[in-house]
Motif scaffolding. Structure first.
Motif, PDB file in Angstrom:
ATOM      1  N   PHE A  59      -9.662 -12.127  -0.373  1.00 54.21           N
ATOM      2  CA  PHE A  59      -8.860 -11.572  -0.847  1.00 54.21           C
ATOM      3  C   PHE A  59      -9.391 -10.126  -1.262  1.00 54.21           C
ATOM      4  CE2 PHE A  59     -10.543 -10.025  -5.120  1.00 54.21           C
ATOM      5  CZ  PHE A  59      -8.956 -10.016  -5.967  1.00 54.21           C
ATOM      6  N   GLU A  60     -11.128 -10.243  -0.818  1.00 52.95           N
ATOM      7  CA  GLU A  60     -12.043  -9.058   0.154  1.00 52.95           C
ATOM      8  C   GLU A  60     -11.158  -7.885   0.714  1.00 52.95           C
ATOM      9  OE1 GLU A  60     -15.786  -9.833   1.205  1.00 52.95           O
ATOM     10  OE2 GLU A  60     -16.062 -11.004  -1.240  1.00 52.95           O
ATOM     11  N   GLN A  61     -10.413  -8.085   1.406  1.00 53.24           N
ATOM     12  CA  GLN A  61      -9.329  -7.605   2.833  1.00 53.24           C
ATOM     13  C   GLN A  61      -8.763  -7.043   1.973  1.00 53.24           C
ATOM     14  OE1 GLN A  61     -11.170  -6.329   5.223  1.00 53.24           O
ATOM     15  NE2 GLN A  61      -8.679  -5.519   5.944  1.00 53.24           N
ATOM     16  N   GLU A  62      -7.586  -7.757   0.970  1.00 49.47           N
ATOM     17  CA  GLU A  62      -6.697  -7.069   1.013  1.00 49.47           C
ATOM     18  C   GLU A  62      -7.066  -5.907  -0.384  1.00 49.47           C
ATOM     19  OE1 GLU A  62      -3.393 -10.988   1.431  1.00 49.47           O
ATOM     20  OE2 GLU A  62      -4.378 -11.126  -0.318  1.00 49.47           O
ATOM     21  N   SER A  63      -7.814  -6.279  -0.677  1.00 51.46           N
ATOM     22  CA  SER A  63      -8.140  -5.671  -2.107  1.00 51.46           C
ATOM     23  C   SER A  63      -8.595  -4.504  -1.249  1.00 51.46           C
ATOM     24  CB  SER A  63      -9.343  -6.065  -2.843  1.00 51.46           C
ATOM     25  OG  SER A  63      -9.022  -6.878  -3.278  1.00 51.46           O
ATOM     26  N   LYS A  64      -9.121  -3.938  -0.454  1.00 45.65           N
ATOM     27  CA  LYS A  64      -9.608  -3.259   0.387  1.00 45.65           C
ATOM     28  C   LYS A  64      -8.462  -2.433   0.841  1.00 45.65           C
ATOM     29  CE  LYS A  64     -12.376  -1.485   3.814  1.00 45.65           C
ATOM     30  NZ  LYS A  64     -13.140  -1.613   4.963  1.00 45.65           N
ATOM     31  N   GLU A  65      -7.420  -3.234   1.730  1.00 41.48           N
ATOM     32  CA  GLU A  65      -6.348  -2.341   1.834  1.00 41.48           C
ATOM     33  C   GLU A  65      -5.532  -1.596   0.491  1.00 41.48           C
ATOM     34  OE1 GLU A  65      -4.570  -5.552   4.494  1.00 41.48           O
ATOM     35  OE2 GLU A  65      -6.481  -5.251   5.984  1.00 41.48           O
ATOM     36  N   PHE A  66      -5.201  -2.852   0.174  1.00 41.38           N
ATOM     37  CA  PHE A  66      -4.195  -1.936  -1.105  1.00 41.38           C
ATOM     38  C   PHE A  66      -4.745  -0.767  -1.527  1.00 41.38           C
ATOM     39  CE2 PHE A  66      -3.133  -2.309  -5.809  1.00 41.38           C
ATOM     40  CZ  PHE A  66      -1.703  -2.241  -5.436  1.00 41.38           C
ATOM     41  N   LEU A  67      -6.209  -0.855  -1.673  1.00 41.75           N
ATOM     42  CA  LEU A  67      -6.576   0.860  -2.740  1.00 41.75           C
ATOM     43  C   LEU A  67      -7.081   1.715  -1.824  1.00 41.75           C
ATOM     44  CD1 LEU A  67     -10.114  -0.564  -4.129  1.00 41.75           C
ATOM     45  CD2 LEU A  67      -8.022  -0.244  -5.832  1.00 41.75           C
ATOM     46  N   GLN A  68      -6.916   1.644  -0.400  1.00 40.83           N
ATOM     47  CA  GLN A  68      -6.276   2.435   0.467  1.00 40.83           C
ATOM     48  C   GLN A  68      -5.034   2.838   0.627  1.00 40.83           C
ATOM     49  OE1 GLN A  68      -8.187   0.652   4.127  1.00 40.83           O
ATOM     50  NE2 GLN A  68      -9.906   1.510   3.335  1.00 40.83           N
ATOM     51  N   LEU A  69      -4.083   2.074   0.268  1.00 42.05           N
ATOM     52  CA  LEU A  69      -3.252   2.603  -0.139  1.00 42.05           C
ATOM     53  C   LEU A  69      -2.415   3.948  -0.368  1.00 42.05           C
ATOM     54  CD1 LEU A  69      -0.829  -0.647  -0.525  1.00 42.05           C
ATOM     55  CD2 LEU A  69      -0.940   0.567   1.129  1.00 42.05           C
ATOM     56  N   PRO A  70      -1.070   5.001  -0.300  1.00 45.04           N
ATOM     57  CA  PRO A  70      -1.255   6.042  -0.769  1.00 45.04           C
ATOM     58  C   PRO A  70      -0.446   5.981  -2.678  1.00 45.04           C
ATOM     59  CG  PRO A  70       0.410   6.080   0.995  1.00 45.04           C
ATOM     60  CD  PRO A  70      -0.076   4.195   0.957  1.00 45.04           C
ATOM     61  N   PRO A  71      -0.660   6.466  -3.392  1.00 47.42           N
ATOM     62  CA  PRO A  71      -0.302   6.396  -4.753  1.00 47.42           C
ATOM     63  C   PRO A  71       1.313   6.684  -4.436  1.00 47.42           C
ATOM     64  CG  PRO A  71      -1.011   8.963  -4.603  1.00 47.42           C
ATOM     65  CD  PRO A  71      -1.734   7.853  -3.320  1.00 47.42           C
ATOM     66  N   ARG A  72       1.817   5.801  -5.582  1.00 49.45           N
ATOM     67  CA  ARG A  72       3.006   5.601  -5.853  1.00 49.45           C
ATOM     68  C   ARG A  72       4.131   6.902  -5.758  1.00 49.45           C
ATOM     69  NH1 ARG A  72       5.937   1.965  -9.458  1.00 49.45           N
ATOM     70  NH2 ARG A  72       3.980   3.283 -10.818  1.00 49.45           N
ATOM     71  N   GLN A  73       5.114   7.221  -5.087  1.00 45.72           N
ATOM     72  CA  GLN A  73       5.129   9.441  -4.943  1.00 45.72           C
ATOM     73  C   GLN A  73       6.796   9.349  -6.540  1.00 45.72           C
ATOM     74  OE1 GLN A  73       4.334  11.706  -4.021  1.00 45.72           O
ATOM     75  NE2 GLN A  73       2.927  10.631  -2.727  1.00 45.72           N
ATOM     76  N   ASN A  74       6.374  10.047  -7.107  1.00 43.66           N
ATOM     77  CA  ASN A  74       7.614  10.293  -8.307  1.00 43.66           C
ATOM     78  C   ASN A  74       8.258   9.186  -9.399  1.00 43.66           C
ATOM     79  OD1 ASN A  74       7.660  12.547  -7.545  1.00 43.66           O
ATOM     80  ND2 ASN A  74       9.085  11.876  -5.608  1.00 43.66           N
ATOM     81  N   ALA A  75       7.544   7.989  -9.282  1.00 35.99           N
ATOM     82  CA  ALA A  75       7.000   6.816 -10.239  1.00 35.99           C
ATOM     83  C   ALA A  75       7.719   7.296 -11.025  1.00 35.99           C
ATOM     84  CB  ALA A  75       5.852   6.020 -10.024  1.00 35.99           C
ATOM     85  N   PRO A  76       8.950   6.378 -11.606  1.00 37.28           N
ATOM     86  CA  PRO A  76       9.470   5.982 -13.696  1.00 37.28           C
ATOM     87  C   PRO A  76       8.332   6.130 -14.529  1.00 37.28           C
ATOM     88  CG  PRO A  76      11.218   5.330 -11.701  1.00 37.28           C
ATOM     89  CD  PRO A  76       9.552   5.556 -11.097  1.00 37.28           C
ATOM     90  N   ALA A  77       8.171   6.624 -15.616  1.00 36.81           N
ATOM     91  CA  ALA A  77       7.165   6.639 -15.920  1.00 36.81           C
ATOM     92  C   ALA A  77       7.631   4.543 -17.032  1.00 36.81           C
ATOM     93  CB  ALA A  77       7.135   7.486 -16.998  1.00 36.81           C
ATOM     94  N   GLY A  78       6.183   4.550 -17.117  1.00 33.49           N
ATOM     95  CA  GLY A  78       7.104   2.713 -17.199  1.00 33.49           C
ATOM     96  C   GLY A  78       6.534   1.767 -16.293  1.00 33.49           C
ATOM     97  N   THR A  79       6.842   2.047 -15.179  1.00 31.74           N
ATOM     98  CA  THR A  79       6.696   1.362 -14.323  1.00 31.74           C
ATOM     99  C   THR A  79       5.557   1.520 -13.739  1.00 31.74           C
ATOM    100  OG1 THR A  79       7.210   2.831 -12.689  1.00 31.74           O
ATOM    101  CG2 THR A  79       8.768   2.227 -14.051  1.00 31.74           C
TER     102      THR A  79
END
Length: 214
Positions: A59-79
């Motif tokens: 869980f600690e490793q997957e959390s670290k990897e998830f936090l390092q992902l780039p932010p979503r691009q052009n994500a619709p509001a409310g999603t």
């Protein structure tokens, strides 16, 4: 069954027999398993402890990897973005034969502790908890119901050999509890169908890690 717990208090010495003391007797709790047991303990408990430890690391490793992902691009509001990972505990082999060995081994271990106990023994209760895979009841080679100690001729006959020392056995299997008064076992045995056989069910331990990108 609740009357057995009336006036029962936890033993202040958590390492001593019994686990609970009553004015007229005792309640002793222990686990049994359908997995193999060694000097290191139950293979089920060992596997579960390893799984819990490894799950925290994963869980600690997957959390670290998830936090390092780039932010979503052009994500619709409310999603939101959702990532789910599944981890399944590797389980040991389970069998009814292992269960019987575990039951007798642990029962007799606590009988020895009882023989050394100097407190009141008028009402003796063994609270036995099944850990891991459940046992099943089969008739004519087909599953008929979840296991009930009250339908197990072999173990009932075994328990009856200690009926002067243990007056009640409470068997806990998940959310189900059975109360057996040991002096009544001969009567119970006469009503159990001879075609009943015992098998073993599956045990699955799954952890889901859920990550949400808002």
């Amino acid at each position: 069954m609740s009357s057995l717990w009336e006036s029962a208090v936890a033993n202040p010495d958590t390492n001593a027999f019994p686990d609970f003391v009553r004015p007229d007797g005792f309640i002793e709790h222990f686990q049994v398993t359908a997995a193999n047991e060694t000097k290191k303990g139950s293979k089920h408990n060992i596997a579960e402890n390893v799984f819990e430890r490894d799950s925290k690391i994963v869980f600690e490793q997957e959390s670290k990897e998830f936090l390092q992902l780039p932010p979503r691009q052009n994500a619709p509001a409310g999603t939101y973005g959702l990532q789910v990972t599944k981890h399944i505990m590797p389980t040991p082999d389970y069998s009814y034969e292992n269960f019987v060995r575990s039951f007798k081994r642990n029962f007799e271990k606590h009988i020895r502790h009882l023989q050394e106990y100097n407190g009141d023994k008028a009402i003796g209760v063994f609270l036995i908890e099944l850990a891991g895979a459940h046992i099943t009841i089969e008739q004519n080679g087909r599953y008929t119901e979840a296991y009930r100690l009250a339908h197990d001729c072999h173990l009932l006959s075994y328990i009856y050999g200690f009926s002067e020392q243990v007056q009640y056995v409470v068997f806990a299997d998940g959310d189900d509890y059975e109360l057996i008064e040991t002096k009544n076992i001969p009567t119970a045995l006469r009503h159990i169908p001879q075609s009943i056989r015992c098998g073993v069910g599956r045990y699955v331990n799954i952890k889901l890690n859920l990550f949400i990108d808002l």
